[in-house]
Design a protein around this motif. Structure first.
Motif, PDB file in Angstrom:
ATOM      1  N   ARG A  16    -109.376  26.027 -21.964  1.00 24.40           N
ATOM      2  CA  ARG A  16    -108.999  25.261 -22.923  1.00 24.40           C
ATOM      3  C   ARG A  16    -109.701  23.740 -22.260  1.00 24.40           C
ATOM      4  NH1 ARG A  16    -106.032  20.904 -23.113  1.00 24.40           N
ATOM      5  NH2 ARG A  16    -105.157  20.373 -25.426  1.00 24.40           N
ATOM      6  N   VAL A  17    -110.211  23.268 -23.327  1.00 29.86           N
ATOM      7  CA  VAL A  17    -111.212  21.781 -22.995  1.00 29.86           C
ATOM      8  C   VAL A  17    -109.678  20.920 -23.495  1.00 29.86           C
ATOM      9  CG1 VAL A  17    -112.682  20.061 -23.599  1.00 29.86           C
ATOM     10  CG2 VAL A  17    -113.251  22.387 -23.538  1.00 29.86           C
ATOM     11  N   PRO A  18    -109.586  19.699 -22.541  1.00 30.86           N
ATOM     12  CA  PRO A  18    -108.389  18.985 -22.963  1.00 30.86           C
ATOM     13  C   PRO A  18    -108.828  18.096 -24.208  1.00 30.86           C
ATOM     14  CG  PRO A  18    -109.019  18.748 -20.469  1.00 30.86           C
ATOM     15  CD  PRO A  18    -109.776  19.582 -21.394  1.00 30.86           C
ATOM     16  N   THR A  19    -107.488  17.668 -24.909  1.00 24.65           N
ATOM     17  CA  THR A  19    -107.783  16.830 -26.206  1.00 24.65           C
ATOM     18  C   THR A  19    -107.564  15.405 -25.914  1.00 24.65           C
ATOM     19  OG1 THR A  19    -105.611  17.615 -26.978  1.00 24.65           O
ATOM     20  CG2 THR A  19    -107.646  18.875 -27.771  1.00 24.65           C
ATOM     21  N   THR A  45    -109.138  14.729 -10.713  1.00 23.81           N
ATOM     22  CA  THR A  45    -108.581  15.648 -11.043  1.00 23.81           C
ATOM     23  C   THR A  45    -108.583  16.132 -12.417  1.00 23.81           C
ATOM     24  OG1 THR A  45    -106.723  15.496  -9.229  1.00 23.81           O
ATOM     25  CG2 THR A  45    -106.392  16.991 -10.512  1.00 23.81           C
ATOM     26  N   HIS A  46    -108.507  14.995 -13.395  1.00 24.60           N
ATOM     27  CA  HIS A  46    -108.618  15.300 -14.527  1.00 24.60           C
ATOM     28  C   HIS A  46    -110.047  15.758 -15.058  1.00 24.60           C
ATOM     29  CE1 HIS A  46    -108.861  15.013 -19.204  1.00 24.60           C
ATOM     30  NE2 HIS A  46    -109.915  14.141 -18.682  1.00 24.60           N
ATOM     31  N   LEU A  47    -111.014  15.241 -14.283  1.00 24.61           N
ATOM     32  CA  LEU A  47    -112.423  15.551 -14.379  1.00 24.61           C
ATOM     33  C   LEU A  47    -112.651  16.975 -13.921  1.00 24.61           C
ATOM     34  CD1 LEU A  47    -114.736  12.730 -12.836  1.00 24.61           C
ATOM     35  CD2 LEU A  47    -114.122  13.294 -15.246  1.00 24.61           C
ATOM     36  N   ALA A  48    -111.967  17.609 -13.131  1.00 19.74           N
ATOM     37  CA  ALA A  48    -111.977  19.040 -12.725  1.00 19.74           C
ATOM     38  C   ALA A  48    -111.596  19.921 -13.806  1.00 19.74           C
ATOM     39  CB  ALA A  48    -111.189  19.279 -11.182  1.00 19.74           C
ATOM     40  N   LEU A  49    -110.877  19.499 -14.906  1.00 21.91           N
ATOM     41  CA  LEU A  49    -110.529  20.261 -15.730  1.00 21.91           C
ATOM     42  C   LEU A  49    -110.919  19.673 -17.076  1.00 21.91           C
ATOM     43  CD1 LEU A  49    -106.402  20.130 -14.851  1.00 21.91           C
ATOM     44  CD2 LEU A  49    -108.038  21.957 -14.429  1.00 21.91           C
ATOM     45  N   CYS A  50    -111.834  18.907 -17.218  1.00 26.77           N
ATOM     46  CA  CYS A  50    -112.101  18.139 -18.171  1.00 26.77           C
ATOM     47  C   CYS A  50    -113.833  18.156 -18.636  1.00 26.77           C
ATOM     48  CB  CYS A  50    -111.891  16.814 -18.736  1.00 26.77           C
ATOM     49  SG  CYS A  50    -112.152  16.187 -20.329  1.00 26.77           S
ATOM     50  N   PRO A  51    -114.486  19.043 -19.056  1.00 27.86           N
ATOM     51  CA  PRO A  51    -116.017  18.823 -19.137  1.00 27.86           C
ATOM     52  C   PRO A  51    -116.612  17.619 -20.007  1.00 27.86           C
ATOM     53  CG  PRO A  51    -115.205  20.598 -20.579  1.00 27.86           C
ATOM     54  CD  PRO A  51    -114.185  20.339 -19.693  1.00 27.86           C
ATOM     55  N   ASP A  52    -115.765  17.238 -21.021  1.00 28.00           N
ATOM     56  CA  ASP A  52    -116.167  16.169 -21.620  1.00 28.00           C
ATOM     57  C   ASP A  52    -116.238  15.043 -20.823  1.00 28.00           C
ATOM     58  OD1 ASP A  52    -116.130  18.017 -23.682  1.00 28.00           O
ATOM     59  OD2 ASP A  52    -114.255  16.998 -24.940  1.00 28.00           O
ATOM     60  N   SER A  98    -114.729  22.255  -8.871  1.00 26.76           N
ATOM     61  CA  SER A  98    -113.679  22.311  -9.903  1.00 26.76           C
ATOM     62  C   SER A  98    -113.300  23.817 -10.522  1.00 26.76           C
ATOM     63  CB  SER A  98    -113.924  21.380 -11.021  1.00 26.76           C
ATOM     64  OG  SER A  98    -115.013  21.903 -11.674  1.00 26.76           O
ATOM     65  N   PRO A  99    -112.040  24.148 -10.260  1.00 23.46           N
ATOM     66  CA  PRO A  99    -111.648  25.645 -10.849  1.00 23.46           C
ATOM     67  C   PRO A  99    -111.278  25.465 -12.315  1.00 23.46           C
ATOM     68  CG  PRO A  99    -109.954  24.570  -9.594  1.00 23.46           C
ATOM     69  CD  PRO A  99    -111.032  23.458  -9.571  1.00 23.46           C
ATOM     70  N   PHE A 100    -112.261  24.889 -13.312  1.00 22.43           N
ATOM     71  CA  PHE A 100    -111.776  24.784 -14.637  1.00 22.43           C
ATOM     72  C   PHE A 100    -111.904  26.185 -14.988  1.00 22.43           C
ATOM     73  CE2 PHE A 100    -111.420  23.445 -18.551  1.00 22.43           C
ATOM     74  CZ  PHE A 100    -112.533  24.290 -19.535  1.00 22.43           C
ATOM     75  N   ARG A 187    -101.893  21.265 -20.233  1.00 19.96           N
ATOM     76  CA  ARG A 187    -102.732  21.241 -18.896  1.00 19.96           C
ATOM     77  C   ARG A 187    -104.002  20.585 -19.133  1.00 19.96           C
ATOM     78  NH1 ARG A 187    -103.699  23.400 -14.008  1.00 19.96           N
ATOM     79  NH2 ARG A 187    -105.552  24.131 -13.587  1.00 19.96           N
ATOM     80  N   GLY A 188    -104.473  19.773 -18.419  1.00 14.61           N
ATOM     81  CA  GLY A 188    -105.715  18.936 -18.519  1.00 14.61           C
ATOM     82  C   GLY A 188    -105.708  17.691 -18.890  1.00 14.61           C
ATOM     83  N   ASP A 189    -104.663  17.588 -20.175  1.00 10.25           N
ATOM     84  CA  ASP A 189    -104.526  16.349 -20.795  1.00 10.25           C
ATOM     85  C   ASP A 189    -103.995  15.399 -19.947  1.00 10.25           C
ATOM     86  OD1 ASP A 189    -105.400  17.678 -23.290  1.00 10.25           O
ATOM     87  OD2 ASP A 189    -103.386  18.163 -24.002  1.00 10.25           O
ATOM     88  N   ILE A 190    -104.527  13.849 -20.118  1.00 13.81           N
ATOM     89  CA  ILE A 190    -104.044  12.669 -19.315  1.00 13.81           C
ATOM     90  C   ILE A 190    -103.695  11.823 -20.368  1.00 13.81           C
ATOM     91  CG2 ILE A 190    -106.364  11.778 -19.292  1.00 13.81           C
ATOM     92  CD1 ILE A 190    -105.420  11.152 -16.475  1.00 13.81           C
ATOM     93  N   ALA A 191    -102.373  11.213 -20.189  1.00 11.61           N
ATOM     94  CA  ALA A 191    -101.848   9.959 -20.992  1.00 11.61           C
ATOM     95  C   ALA A 191    -101.741   9.059 -20.014  1.00 11.61           C
ATOM     96  CB  ALA A 191    -100.416  10.429 -21.385  1.00 11.61           C
TER      97      ALA A 191
END
Ligand SMILES: [Zn+2]
Length: 235
Positions: A16-19, A45-52, A98-100, A187-191
């Motif tokens: 899943r790519v974060p939105t 850590t967000h970057l590890a989960l977020c290719p964008d 990163s274990p994306f 998961r992966g989303d940042i607020a």
């Protein structure tokens, strides 16, 4: 698509790519190395989960590198050039490790690097401390940063009291999810919240929500009972 985890902690969405992302301004600060350690840790850590967002940071680094090539011979001393190159290495290794997509046999890794290295234990062994009914936290030790960093566990269906912020609050979802007036975060989303944002996050009904939270000032409770409790809010 989600997978049920054997450790029972969480189900992780696959591929899943974060939105919900970081602003370009924050990513630029990160690429320039001007964030504090706690902010850099949550962003990485967000970057590890977020290719964008990774792509934005890589572009910043490419531009910074090109500028550096032009000005390095005269304007940048050897020490600062080394510092920039070390910084680029940090970013590269964060991306590479990163274990994306979790390697086979490691599908139950809830906490990606670099946050994982800061926890002295597996997530299942974290010593949670109760904050209120249904809400627990555990400090993430960071020596060099004035900001406070912690893991938070919001019980399934639990609402965090309505609050705003004296400073900035960054919340990265590691498992489960929550909703507030800005949308649904998983998961992966940042607020990213500031004094303009007043919200009442509610965890998804079907599982606990585990987040990594970095704040640079205490929360400010805004509900009628919350206002009475403000003197007791720990930072
Ligand atoms: Zn992102």
């Amino acid at each position: 698509m989600t997978r049920k985890m054997p450790n029972g902690i969480a189900s992780l969405p696959a591929h899943r790519v974060p939105t919900h992302h970081l602003s370009e301004e924050l990513l630029l600060d990160y690429a320039a190395g001007s964030c504090g350690e706690a902010e850099a840790l949550i962003i990485a850590t967000h970057l590890a989960l977020c290719p964008d967002c990774r792509a934005v940071v890589e572009a910043c680094d490419a531009v910074g590198g090109a500028l550096l090539d032009e000005i390095a011979p005269t304007a940048v001393g050897a020490g600062s050039l080394e510092a920039v190159l070390a910084r680029l290495d940090d970013v590269t290794s964060a991306v590479e490790t990163s274990p994306f997509v979790a390697p086979r046999g490691h599908e139950d890794i809830v906490v990606p690097e670099p946050l994982r290295s800061y926890l002295a234990t597996d997530l299942k062994d974290v010593a949670w401390k109760p904050v209120m009914r249904g809400l627990d936290e555990a400090a993430v030790p960071i020596c060099t940063s004035p900001a406070k960093s912690r893991l938070m566990r919001i019980g399934a269906g639990v609402a965090v009291p309505r609050h705003t912020h004296h400073g900035s609050e960054m919340t990265l979802v590691l498992s489960g999810g929550f909703s507030d007036n800005r949308g649904h975060f998983v998961r992966g989303d940042i607020a990213v919240s500031d004094p303009e944002v007043e919200h009442r996050p509610v965890a998804d009904a079907d599982e606990d929500c585990i987040c990594f939270v970095v704040t640079d000032a205490p929360l400010k409770l805004t509900g009628p009972i919350g206002r009475l409790l403000n003197p007791f809010v720990r930072f």
